[in-house]
Enzyme design. Structure first.
Site, short mmCIF file in Angstrom:
data_model
loop_
_atom_site.label_atom_id
_atom_site.label_comp_id
_atom_site.label_asym_id
_atom_site.label_seq_id
_atom_site.Cartn_x
_atom_site.Cartn_y
_atom_site.Cartn_z
N ASP A 15 4.26 -4.37 -0.37
CA ASP A 15 4.30 -5.83 -0.36
C ASP A 15 3.90 -6.30 -1.76
OD1 ASP A 15 4.29 -8.50 0.78
OD2 ASP A 15 2.11 -8.36 0.71
N ASP A 17 2.61 -10.21 -2.76
CA ASP A 17 1.50 -11.16 -2.75
C ASP A 17 0.35 -10.65 -1.89
OD1 ASP A 17 2.66 -13.93 -3.98
OD2 ASP A 17 4.22 -12.88 -2.86
N ASP A 178 -0.99 -6.16 2.87
CA ASP A 178 -2.26 -6.81 3.20
C ASP A 178 -2.18 -7.66 4.46
OD1 ASP A 178 -0.51 -8.59 1.57
OD2 ASP A 178 -2.08 -10.04 2.04
#
Length: 236
Positions: A15, A17, A178
């Site tokens: 990922d 961001d 995250d």
């Protein structure tokens, strides 16, 4: 939980961001500019932090719902999305912060022969400038944005598309992110997942999504995926 052979992991999908970069200052600025230009009050960074993760449309929708006290109608959503895109494009690649250990981790995985891919829900138009500004572009064999396919995370399609394109089976891939979107996408795609504790996950504990591993430091990937090289690095 993962019961496969970690030495067989060939592909690491990341990922963006909240995983590789802390883009919250830029997103917060763009959201506030959009809200102000739409006639609403600005918001605190913590609010935006809880709205990030499902792509720009959902970010804008959540911000407008907060400002209006109800979901926006289509015309309000469309107008605000245009304002957000214009505001974010101005700042998206400015003063981007990499999380600790990101550059070294990607470099060492790449040097060790792992194939790396980036799968983000961020609109693809913003991604090249961010990767160029951070110096990460050279590490990725494939990059997908949130609008690259008909579906985005938590749907498994983006992760499976990367596997198919790179001719690497899902069981030989691992997803690192995250957010619960990353973990859910990986589980649906039949691959292992690493959940990072420091990013944006709607205020939830990433462990609640039950990734195969929970890490507070992305550098821990090296110990997981390159145990021999990691020991040599520590001893060297």
């Amino acid at each position: 939980m993962y019961n496969g052979d970690l030495s067989q992991i060939e592909l690491v999908q990341f990922d963006l961001d909240g995983t590789l970069i802390d883009s919250m200052p830029q997103l917060w600025q763009a959201v506030n500019q959009m809200l102000i230009e739409s006639g609403h009050s600005s918001v605190e960074e913590q609010s935006v932090r809880h709205w990030v993760g499902n792509g720009a449309d959902m970010l804008v929708q959540r911000a407008l719902t907060h400002a209006l006290g109800q979901a926006p109608v289509a015309a309000e959503q469309e107008a605000a999305r245009l304002l957000f895109d214009a505001a974010y494009e101005d700042v998206a690649s400015h003063e981007i912060l990499l999380y600790p250990g990101v550059s070294d981790t990607l470099r060492r995985l790449h040097q060790a022969g792992k194939t790396l891919a980036l799968v983000t829900n961020k609109p693809s138009r913003f991604v090249p400038a961010i990767l160029a500004a951070t110096g990460l572009e050279e590490y990725f064999s494939q990059v997908l944005g949130g609008d690259s396919l008909a579906e985005k995370k938590p749907h498994p399609a983006p992760l499976l598309h990367v596997c198919e394109t790179l001719n690497i089976s899902p069981e030989h891939s691992i997803m690192v992110g995250d957010s619960e979107n990353d973990v859910l996408s990986a589980k649906a795609a039949g691959m292992a997942a690493v959940g990072l504790t420091y990013g944006y996950n709607y205020g939830k504990d990433i462990a609640d999504s039950q990734p195969d591993w929970v890490m507070s430091d992305i550098s821990s990937l090296l110990e997981l995926l390159l145990p021999n090289e990691h020991k040599e690095h520590l001893n060297g």
